[in-house]
Design a protein around this motif. Structure first.
Motif, mmCIF file in Angstrom:
data_model
loop_
_atom_site.group_PDB
_atom_site.id
_atom_site.type_symbol
_atom_site.label_atom_id
_atom_site.label_comp_id
_atom_site.label_asym_id
_atom_site.label_seq_id
_atom_site.Cartn_x
_atom_site.Cartn_y
_atom_site.Cartn_z
ATOM 1 N N GLN A 151 0.832 -1.203 0.000
ATOM 2 C CA GLN A 151 0.000 0.000 0.000
ATOM 3 C C GLN A 151 0.869 1.257 0.000
ATOM 4 O OE1 GLN A 151 -3.107 0.111 3.002
ATOM 5 N NE2 GLN A 151 -3.531 -2.069 2.739
ATOM 6 N N ILE A 152 1.921 1.245 0.811
ATOM 7 C CA ILE A 152 2.841 2.387 0.837
ATOM 8 C C ILE A 152 3.496 2.561 -0.523
ATOM 9 C CG2 ILE A 152 4.985 3.278 1.849
ATOM 10 C CD1 ILE A 152 4.214 1.803 4.444
ATOM 11 N N ALA A 153 3.904 1.439 -1.129
ATOM 12 C CA ALA A 153 4.535 1.503 -2.447
ATOM 13 C C ALA A 153 3.573 2.068 -3.486
ATOM 14 C CB ALA A 153 5.011 0.116 -2.863
ATOM 15 N N SER A 154 2.292 1.721 -3.395
ATOM 16 C CA SER A 154 1.301 2.193 -4.368
ATOM 17 C C SER A 154 1.033 3.684 -4.220
ATOM 18 C CB SER A 154 -0.017 1.424 -4.196
ATOM 19 O OG SER A 154 0.171 0.044 -4.423
ATOM 20 N N ARG A 155 1.095 4.192 -2.985
ATOM 21 C CA ARG A 155 0.791 5.607 -2.743
ATOM 22 C C ARG A 155 1.986 6.507 -2.990
ATOM 23 N NH1 ARG A 155 -1.501 3.531 2.173
ATOM 24 N NH2 ARG A 155 0.294 4.423 3.287
ATOM 25 N N GLY A 156 3.196 5.968 -2.833
ATOM 26 C CA GLY A 156 4.382 6.810 -2.847
ATOM 27 C C GLY A 156 4.919 7.078 -4.229
ATOM 28 N N GLY A 157 6.161 7.567 -4.227
ATOM 29 C CA GLY A 157 6.845 7.863 -5.483
ATOM 30 C C GLY A 157 7.350 6.605 -6.135
ATOM 31 N N GLY A 158 8.119 6.795 -7.195
ATOM 32 C CA GLY A 158 8.701 5.651 -7.879
ATOM 33 C C GLY A 158 7.739 5.020 -8.855
ATOM 34 N N GLU A 159 7.287 5.786 -9.857
ATOM 35 C CA GLU A 159 6.284 5.295 -10.795
ATOM 36 C C GLU A 159 6.732 4.028 -11.520
ATOM 37 O OE1 GLU A 159 3.221 6.362 -11.182
ATOM 38 O OE2 GLU A 159 3.512 7.848 -9.610
ATOM 39 N N LYS A 160 8.010 3.963 -11.908
ATOM 40 C CA LYS A 160 8.492 2.811 -12.667
ATOM 41 C C LYS A 160 8.373 1.519 -11.853
ATOM 42 C CE LYS A 160 11.910 5.605 -15.141
ATOM 43 N NZ LYS A 160 13.361 5.855 -15.336
ATOM 44 N N VAL A 161 8.553 1.656 -10.547
ATOM 45 C CA VAL A 161 8.530 0.480 -9.684
ATOM 46 C C VAL A 161 7.110 0.023 -9.421
ATOM 47 C CG1 VAL A 161 9.055 -0.370 -7.380
ATOM 48 C CG2 VAL A 161 10.730 1.027 -8.610
ATOM 49 N N LYS A 162 6.246 0.945 -9.059
ATOM 50 C CA LYS A 162 4.938 0.524 -8.557
ATOM 51 C C LYS A 162 3.996 0.042 -9.651
ATOM 52 C CE LYS A 162 2.684 5.078 -8.346
ATOM 53 N NZ LYS A 162 2.196 6.120 -7.418
ATOM 54 N N LYS A 163 4.261 0.373 -10.913
ATOM 55 C CA LYS A 163 3.353 -0.051 -11.982
ATOM 56 C C LYS A 163 3.253 -1.564 -12.068
ATOM 57 C CE LYS A 163 3.683 4.013 -14.996
ATOM 58 N NZ LYS A 163 4.176 4.531 -16.299
ATOM 59 N N SER A 164 4.403 -2.239 -12.046
ATOM 60 C CA SER A 164 4.392 -3.701 -12.189
ATOM 61 C C SER A 164 4.827 -4.433 -10.936
ATOM 62 C CB SER A 164 5.299 -4.118 -13.352
ATOM 63 O OG SER A 164 6.617 -3.620 -13.141
ATOM 64 N N GLY A 165 5.569 -3.762 -10.068
ATOM 65 C CA GLY A 165 6.157 -4.429 -8.906
ATOM 66 C C GLY A 165 5.145 -4.888 -7.889
ATOM 67 N N VAL A 166 4.136 -4.064 -7.629
ATOM 68 C CA VAL A 166 3.163 -4.397 -6.595
ATOM 69 C C VAL A 166 2.450 -5.704 -6.926
ATOM 70 C CG1 VAL A 166 0.987 -3.699 -5.532
ATOM 71 C CG2 VAL A 166 2.830 -2.037 -5.814
ATOM 72 N N ASP A 167 1.978 -5.830 -8.160
ATOM 73 C CA ASP A 167 1.263 -7.056 -8.546
ATOM 74 C C ASP A 167 2.190 -8.264 -8.527
ATOM 75 O OD1 ASP A 167 -1.074 -5.658 -8.868
ATOM 76 O OD2 ASP A 167 -0.826 -5.397 -11.042
ATOM 77 N N GLY A 168 3.432 -8.087 -8.988
ATOM 78 C CA GLY A 168 4.367 -9.208 -9.029
ATOM 79 C C GLY A 168 4.727 -9.712 -7.655
ATOM 80 N N VAL A 169 4.978 -8.815 -6.729
ATOM 81 C CA VAL A 169 5.344 -9.221 -5.372
ATOM 82 C C VAL A 169 4.152 -9.862 -4.678
ATOM 83 C CG1 VAL A 169 6.045 -8.380 -3.102
ATOM 84 C CG2 VAL A 169 7.179 -7.510 -5.166
ATOM 85 N N ARG A 170 2.966 -9.294 -4.866
ATOM 86 C CA ARG A 170 1.775 -9.888 -4.241
ATOM 87 C C ARG A 170 1.537 -11.297 -4.773
ATOM 88 N NH1 ARG A 170 -1.685 -5.999 -4.849
ATOM 89 N NH2 ARG A 170 -1.726 -5.249 -2.688
ATOM 90 N N ARG A 171 1.742 -11.492 -6.051
ATOM 91 C CA ARG A 171 1.543 -12.821 -6.647
ATOM 92 C C ARG A 171 2.487 -13.852 -6.029
ATOM 93 N NH1 ARG A 171 3.473 -11.757 -11.127
ATOM 94 N NH2 ARG A 171 5.425 -12.911 -10.933
ATOM 95 N N VAL A 172 3.763 -13.490 -5.897
ATOM 96 C CA VAL A 172 4.730 -14.434 -5.329
ATOM 97 C C VAL A 172 4.418 -14.686 -3.855
ATOM 98 C CG1 VAL A 172 7.164 -14.841 -4.810
ATOM 99 C CG2 VAL A 172 6.513 -13.793 -6.988
ATOM 100 N N TRP A 173 4.074 -13.636 -3.120
ATOM 101 C CA TRP A 173 3.740 -13.801 -1.707
ATOM 102 C C TRP A 173 2.560 -14.744 -1.532
ATOM 103 C CZ3 TRP A 173 3.891 -14.362 3.185
ATOM 104 C CH2 TRP A 173 2.775 -14.184 3.998
ATOM 105 N N GLU A 174 1.523 -14.575 -2.323
ATOM 106 C CA GLU A 174 0.353 -15.437 -2.196
ATOM 107 C C GLU A 174 0.702 -16.893 -2.508
ATOM 108 O OE1 GLU A 174 -2.488 -13.590 -4.725
ATOM 109 O OE2 GLU A 174 -3.089 -12.083 -3.225
ATOM 110 N N GLY A 175 1.628 -17.112 -3.441
ATOM 111 C CA GLY A 175 2.062 -18.468 -3.731
ATOM 112 C C GLY A 175 2.817 -19.090 -2.571
ATOM 113 N N VAL A 176 3.703 -18.320 -1.945
ATOM 114 C CA VAL A 176 4.460 -18.824 -0.792
ATOM 115 C C VAL A 176 3.512 -19.096 0.368
ATOM 116 C CG1 VAL A 176 6.219 -18.266 0.919
ATOM 117 C CG2 VAL A 176 6.603 -17.676 -1.481
#
Length: 640
Positions: free
Chosen positions: A524-549
């Motif tokens: 949530q912090i990553a989605s609200r904050g700066g770093g547009e290049k990171v949050k566009k794809s990173g949030v979904d990718g990390v959530r996907r891996v976390w849910e798998g683990v």
């Protein structure tokens, strides 16, 4: 053409190692991320001074002395006529380095400062700066810290202690937390026996309650404060015990086979009125029923006295209740494991500083007669940039765990804080239970090849033990860093322990809940904050891996998970690091840290590499290695 000689021709300029408090951009970001601005402003002058002091020639001379004149037993454990003796001899350099650490309060600052839940962060920033120069004196310092915390816990509940126990515990605590080299103590932590390393269930050391009769008062320890030796008699054999020159130890022994192991405090030395000095004077100090069988000959940490010890009627004090030794020692283990991970990133941070310094002064060929400094060589800078990204990833995980340790020792009534990812009070303990094992299993194992890569980056000179130029002796750092993945629990042992934490019948659910809170709050912090290049794809990718683990951990039983514990736990660690990386980039955004975060997410498979994304030019690699807006070799603070 003039031929070179031993004194003429080309001589390589020596690299310069700058004050790491200013020069280590990762350490600066860590301090800004996890410390309130008011605390950071207070600690910065003293930390900056320490950053200078640890790089002094005097300190490096002590390091060289401690490495060259290693600890030994006088007479190989015998006197002139063959009588067994256990006189440990340590070098002047070792003692001076210990005194330096005492005076700088690298342990005491956690106990005599008023930063509340930030005490641990303040302390371990100091340890980080000191690690590369301390010649392993922070190993007994770690056990000193753990023993102090254990005694502090018991002293906070004084009603459970007898007047004599209160006096003994308070006396030891005061010594352990002193900044005065004349009174400060270190402590041992004796667990390991021949039957097993981290597995203490088969302990063969036996403790018998055998108090001295009232008609014969207990003899005193060698502390001139009327401190009696304890009512428990302990005998056994300890296979691997560091801090052999300490003034006390915490050890495990069995009092009753049906009760498991118990924890004890034992003074290292006692007063013996019948001893005779070389000049004929009566009375003196001897080991408290302890015989140093031999000193270990090790690959690294050679300045540290590590021994096999035989205990025969070693007098000691019970800590807590019989059979609760694992519970008591866990307080120490949590702290010593954090110390070990901080030492790993401390070695890595110093190794990178050496690599940066070398690249700034060393030229290399680019073909067709062209030469360039390594700091402008595209391949070399790419290599150091990748190392720097990995270093910052480990720093984030380690210092988040440090922040949890501080919160556990100074509980707050709410989670409101200017520091991101501070968990609700009820989730601090479950998160720390998992991360104390996870972060060590992952960090210490990952750091070793990274330190080696820094050594390799210096070429042949990196492989040399440069005692004559101790400030660039990265080979010494590599040898010492290798032990991090072994002591205080190996990589596999702690991966298995993390699995037990998340699968525990009573507390595992709460631990998974805490990890889930961490991931979702961070994203949530990553989605609200700066770093547009990171949050566009990173949030979904990390959530996907976390849910798998998480799904696998919830689905499979402990027995199914254990064979793959290292892979599962280290993937979980990468999820946590990815979250922390994105939070860092969101809270304190900037082009350099956003690119570092993107590279980490791509490398670990959270997002795919896409054409045109990110910057992979020389200027960006230099900015990652040396700091944004700072040329190689330039003085001043580095910024990511």
């Amino acid at each position: 053409m003039e031929p070179s000689s031993s004194n003429t021709g080309f001589f390589q300029e020596l690299p310069v190692i700058k004050n790491q408090f200013h020069d280590d951009a990762s350490l600066q970001r860590i301090a800004r991320l996890f410390l309130p601005r008011s605390v950071l402003d207070q600690i910065s002058p003293e930390a900056a001074q320490l950053g200078d002091d640890v790089l002094s020639q005097q300190v490096f001379d002590w390091v060289t002395d401690a490495e060259h004149n290693q600890p030994h037993l006088r007479g190989n454990g015998r006197d002139a006529f063959g009588k067994p003796k256990s006189d440990l001899v340590v070098t002047e350099g070792w003692r001076k380095l210990q005194d330096f650490g005492f005076q700088k309060g690298v342990i005491a600052v956690n106990y005599d400062s008023n930063y509340g839940p930030y005490n641990r962060l303040v302390q371990f920033i100091r340890c980080h700066l000191w690690e590369g120069s301390c010649a392993n004196t922070l190993c007994p310092g770690a056990m000193q810290d753990g023993a102090a915390r254990l005694l502090q816990r018991h002293l906070s509940n004084k009603d459970t202690l007898s007047p004599t126990e209160l006096k003994v515990f308070q006396n030891a605590y005061d010594h352990l937390t002193s900044r005065d080299p004349g009174t400060a103590w270190t402590s041992g932590q004796w667990m390991t026996e021949r039957t097993g390393g981290s597995d203490v269930s088969q302990t063969e050391t036996v403790a018998t309650y055998d108090p001295y009769p009232e008609s014969s008062p207990a003899p005193l320890s060698d502390v001139n404060e009327g401190i009696p030796l304890g009512p428990w008699s302990i005998s056994g054999f300890k296979w691997f015990s560091s801090a052999t020159d300490s003034q006390m130890t915490i050890l495990l022994a069995k009092t009753d086979p049906s009760k498991g192991v118990s924890a004890f405090l034992a003074p290292m030395r006692r007063h013996n009125p019948s001893l005779v000095s070389p000049t004929g004077q009566k009375g003196g100090s001897e080991l408290n029923g302890i015989t140093i069988q031999r000193l270990k000959h090790k690959f690294g940490t050679q300045s540290l006295p590590t021994a096999e010890l035989q205990l025969q009627n070693t007098r000691a004090w019970l800590i807590g209740k019989e059979g609760q030794g694992i519970h008591e020692i866990s307080t120490i283990l949590t702290i010593t494991r954090v110390h070990t991970t901080v030492s790993s990133v401390g070695y890595l941070g110093r190794s990178l500083a050496i690599a940066r310094g070398f690249a700034a002064v060393r030229d290399a060929g680019l073909g067709r007669g062209k030469r360039t400094p390594l700091s402008a060589h595209p391949l070399h800078m790419r290599t150091l940039a990748n190392l720097t990204v990995d270093y910052h990833a480990l720093m984030l995980l380690v210092y988040y765990t440090v922040s949890l340790l501080g919160l556990s020792e100074h509980p707050t009534s709410s989670s409101s804080s200017s520091v991101p990812l501070q968990p609700p009070p009820h989730l601090v303990a479950p998160l720390l239970r998992a991360l104390s094992s996870l972060h060590k299993s992952f960090t210490c194992h990952t750091a070793v090849p990274l330190v080696y890569a820094c050594m390799e980056s210096l070429g042949g000179v990196g492989y040399l033990l440069n005692d004559e130029s101790q400030h660039i002796n990265v080979a010494r750092l590599f040898r010492d860093a290798c032990v991090g993945a072994i002591w205080e629990g190996t990589t596999d042992v702690l991966a298995g322990d993390t699995v037990r934490a998340v699968k525990h019948a009573k507390t595992g659910g709460e631990t998974l809940k805490g990890l889930g809170w961490f991931v979702e709050q961070g994203l949530q912090i990553a989605s609200r904050g700066g770093g547009e290049k990171v949050k566009k794809s990173g949030v979904d990718g990390v959530r996907r891996v976390w849910e798998g683990v998480r799904e696998r951990v919830e689905r499979e039983g402990q027995e199914e998970l254990v064979p793959d514990a290292r892979a599962v736990v280290h993937r979980l660690a990468e999820v946590l690091v990815a979250v922390l990386f994105m939070v860092d980039a969101a809270v304190n955004p900037g082009e350099v840290v956003e690119e570092m975060c993107r590279r980490y997410l791509v490398k670990k498979g959270f997002v795919e590499e896409r054409e045109g994304e990110g910057r992979k030019d020389l200027a960006m690699d230099q900015a990652i290695v040396y700091g944004a807006g700072k040329a190689p070799g330039q003085a001043g603070s580095s910024k990511l």
